[in-house]
Design an enzyme around this catalytic site. Structure first.
Site, PDB file in Angstrom:
ATOM      1  N   ASP A 180       6.560   4.412  31.194  1.00 40.87           N
ATOM      2  CA  ASP A 180       6.062   4.138  32.538  1.00 40.87           C
ATOM      3  C   ASP A 180       4.675   3.527  32.401  1.00 40.87           C
ATOM      4  O   ASP A 180       3.718   4.230  32.087  1.00 40.87           O
ATOM      5  CB  ASP A 180       5.977   5.427  33.366  1.00 40.87           C
ATOM      6  CG  ASP A 180       7.366   5.963  33.748  1.00 40.87           C
ATOM      7  OD1 ASP A 180       8.313   5.701  32.996  1.00 40.87           O
ATOM      8  OD2 ASP A 180       7.472   6.632  34.789  1.00 40.87           O
TER       9      ASP A 180
ATOM     10  N   LYS B 287       8.295   0.933  39.875  1.00 41.01           N
ATOM     11  CA  LYS B 287       7.976   2.292  40.322  1.00 41.01           C
ATOM     12  C   LYS B 287       6.808   2.214  41.291  1.00 41.01           C
ATOM     13  O   LYS B 287       5.875   1.436  41.090  1.00 41.01           O
ATOM     14  CB  LYS B 287       7.628   3.120  39.078  1.00 41.01           C
ATOM     15  CG  LYS B 287       7.097   4.515  39.337  1.00 41.01           C
ATOM     16  CD  LYS B 287       6.950   5.285  38.020  1.00 41.01           C
ATOM     17  CE  LYS B 287       6.135   6.550  38.176  1.00 41.01           C
ATOM     18  NZ  LYS B 287       5.915   7.278  36.920  1.00 41.01           N
TER      19      LYS B 287
ATOM     20  N   LYS C  92      11.960   3.358  41.196  1.00 37.67           N
ATOM     21  CA  LYS C  92      11.562   4.763  41.079  1.00 37.67           C
ATOM     22  C   LYS C  92      10.423   5.072  42.044  1.00 37.67           C
ATOM     23  O   LYS C  92       9.280   4.727  41.779  1.00 37.67           O
ATOM     24  CB  LYS C  92      11.125   5.069  39.645  1.00 37.67           C
ATOM     25  CG  LYS C  92      10.603   6.497  39.461  1.00 37.67           C
ATOM     26  CD  LYS C  92      10.243   6.792  38.014  1.00 37.67           C
ATOM     27  CE  LYS C  92       9.546   8.138  37.875  1.00 37.67           C
ATOM     28  NZ  LYS C  92       9.099   8.412  36.511  1.00 37.67           N
TER      29      LYS C  92
END
Lengths: 335, 286
Positions: free
Chosen positions: A167, A235, A271
């Protein structure tokens, strides 16, 4: 989890952009994208949030939410013991109910990856096989304020330690200053750093930190930019900024993913992370995904919740459905 | 010139706010003579669940306040009730069809009971706690601690007095309360909630639901996050079943009471919702 290789991603980007991904070309392209109708977007999101969910659908939704959770601990005070207990919870969310599915992944800081991998043992693997992945935040999370060398080293170290998913945070400062080429190159470089020795690659989630991008237009541009640069997932947030995942922002990002899929046939994941604490909220996200990109997106490779306290609320709702009386926080683990 | 009356909307009191019922339902509250008084919210099981969540969040702060501070806060409620005497008297007159004298007497008695219970806040531990004699060089001390979240079915035959008599003692020890008000006389309960909202009682410590006790109480009795249930006003319900489902989740239970002496002031109503904690501590050996 094999993302698209960098070569094809770059070729695809060049084809879409019609030129080298420098500041000027990206600026021309991203600013050419139609602006967001903010009122319409929020109204659509609010509408999707009012669907009535019947009991059987709710049962399905609760189990699916668990399967889509990246169980997260991202505190300065994280210890190996905390990570081990997080992994224990990821594997057996509800010890009183063996039918409870496992979460998709645990999400930790890069230096905690070895402890997570170790604690998972044989259960470490692809969520599609009922196993649990390890996701690591990297690139000077959460601010992203570090040199590229440090970001790449951060990423490579996590991948080498066994992280399946990275991430990363984008450089919001560069994005807001209009240095789109710089942001593009950094994402592409981190994507390259996700490559393992055996040629496979860790999946790359690109955190836009929508709370710092200020406008919906910026969120849409950053989404396009991240996908063009080779991100496998986009995300919303780090969870460290007050305005984190919201339904309108997630809807907007899903629309970009839908448009990208229509244009290229490639499926990108989304996400939402930060601020999703209740089953009720999470179900609204499931509805939004199903209505925007389709139900086939409700799988761990294409949709995740970044959450820590959400899991306990889902477990309480599951217990309520199983026993038909309300449960309480004494009946789930403290994390 | 005649003017259009502006009737008040009576809502629930959950977590320091006044929401409508999640279900959107209301029911008509009628006066003793059958006239329309107001619409009251008809709470659903989800409202009860929300109230328990609010109460659970409030327990820590309320139980953690010093007993002296809790006494002051409870006394302050009595002061505010005194200031709104006229409103409560009028409400009781309308709802119960009572005479002004009887309504006044009920309000007076309710205020007096608040004061009586407020006084107990920093005293009941001295009466019910103990320094136990043990065979060794230790202090052995027992102290009462609050049970946690207490659900209450308020007495159904009075507007204010029954409610106060059931809620005040549960608050003294530091419990947070979810109370189902009288179905026929719910308006004074919400007016009391307005007093609580403007007093120093932290939000969530008292939560008031109006509606059908028969519908809501089973959900509270079986709720795993409720620690005790006071069925004082539940004599018309199937309270044996309520007691059984309360036992399934290990709750303390007070049984229904009826008549004018229901929920009469007693130290026992305070200690009913406490747990005894006993600690050992070494004596100094010189």
């Amino acid at each position: 989890m094999t993302g698209t290789s960098l070569i094809t991603a770059r070729e695809r980007a060049l084809a879409v952009l019609g030129g080298e991904p420098d500041d000027a070309t990206l600026r021309r392209y991203l600013h050419g994208i139609a602006g967001v109708d903010a009122v319409g977007l929020e109204q659509r999101a609010a509408g999707l949030g009012t669907r009535s969910i019947k009991t059987t659908s709710k049962q399905w939704a609760l189990d699916r939410i668990i399967q889509l959770i990246d169980l997260t601990t991202l505190e300065g005070a994280d210890t190996p013991g905390k990570v081990r207990s997080l992994v224990a919870k990821a594997l057996v969310p509800d010890p009183a109910d063996g039918t409870t599915p496992r979460v998709a992944a645990v999400c930790v800081y890069g230096d905690m990856v070895p402890y997570a991998v170790d604690a998972l043992g044989a259960a470490h693997g692809d969520p599609d096989d009922g196993l649990v992945s390890v996701a690591a935040v990297a690139t000077a999370f959460p601010s992203g304020r570090a040199s590229l060398e440090i970001k790449l080293a951060d990423t490579a170290e996590a991948v080498a330690a066994g992280a399946d998913e990275i991430d990363m945070v984008i450089d919001r400062g560069a994005f807001l200053a209009g240095r789109y080429g710089l942001v593009f190159d950094q994402i592409a470089a981190v994507k390259e750093a996700c490559r393992r020795a055996d040629g496979t690659s860790a999946s790359l989630k690109v955190i836009l930190e929508t709370g710092e991008l200020v406008t919906y237009d910026n969120v849409r541009r950053a989404s396009w930019l991240s996908i063009l640069a080779g991100g496998d997932f986009i995300k919303t947030s780090t969870g460290k900024v007050p305005s984190a995942a919201t339904l309108p922002v997630t809807l907007l990002m899903l629309e970009v993913v839908r448009d990208w899929h229509l244009a290229t046939g490639q499926r990108i994941g989304v996400k939402p992370a930060g601020g999703i604490r209740t089953s009720k909220d999470a179900i609204k996200y499931l509805v939004t995904v199903a209505e925007t990109v389709g139900e086939e997106w409700l799988v761990p490779h294409l949709f995740r919740f970044g959450a820590s306290s959400l899991l306990n609320d889902v477990l309480l709702q599951r217990q309520k459905l199983a026993t038909s009386h309300y449960s309480g926080p004494d009946y789930v683990t403290i994390d | 010139m005649s003017r259009l009356a502006v009737p008040k909307t009576y809502k629930l009191y959950i977590g320091g706010a006044f929401p409508r019922s999640e279900s959107g339902r209301t029911y008509e509250v009628l006066s003793a003579s059958g006239g329309f008084l107001a619409n009251a919210a008809k709470a659903s099981r989800k409202d009860a669940r929300d109230a328990v969540v609010a109460a659970r969040a409030a327990v820590g702060g309320w139980a953690g306040a010093t007993a002296y501070n809790r006494g002051q806060v409870l006394y302050r409620i009595a002061e505010l009730l005194e200031g709104r005497r006229a409103q409560f008297v009028a409400e009781i007159e309308d709802a119960e069809g009572a005479t002004r004298a009887a309504a006044s007497a009920q309000v007076d008695e309710a205020i007096d009971r608040w004061v009586w219970y407020a006084g107990w806040a920093d005293k009941f531990a001295q009466v019910t706690g103990n320094a136990n004699p043990v065979a060794g060089p230790y202090f052995n001390i027992s102290v009462p601690e609050p049970t946690g979240v207490v659900a209450i079915v308020a007495p159904q035959d009075t507007s204010l007095l029954g409610l106060v008599s059931a809620v005040a003692p549960a608050l003294v020890a530091g419990n947070a309360v979810v109370v189902v008000a009288s179905e026929r006389f719910p308006l004074s309960a919400i007016s009391l909630a307005e007093v609580l909202a403007t007093s120093d009682v932290p939000k969530g410590v008292v939560n008031v639901l109006t509606g059908s006790p028969a519908e809501i109480t089973p959900w509270l009795a079986s709720h795993a996050d409720v620690n005790a249930i006071d069925l004082v006003g539940a004599s018309a319900l199937d309270w044996v079943d309520l007691e059984i489902s309360a036992a399934d989740t290990l709750k303390r239970v007070l049984r229904p009471e009826q008549g004018p002496d229901a929920a009469a002031p007693a130290l026992g109503r305070i200690t009913a919702f406490t747990e005894t904690k006993t600690v050992w501590h070494t004596k100094s050996m010189r």
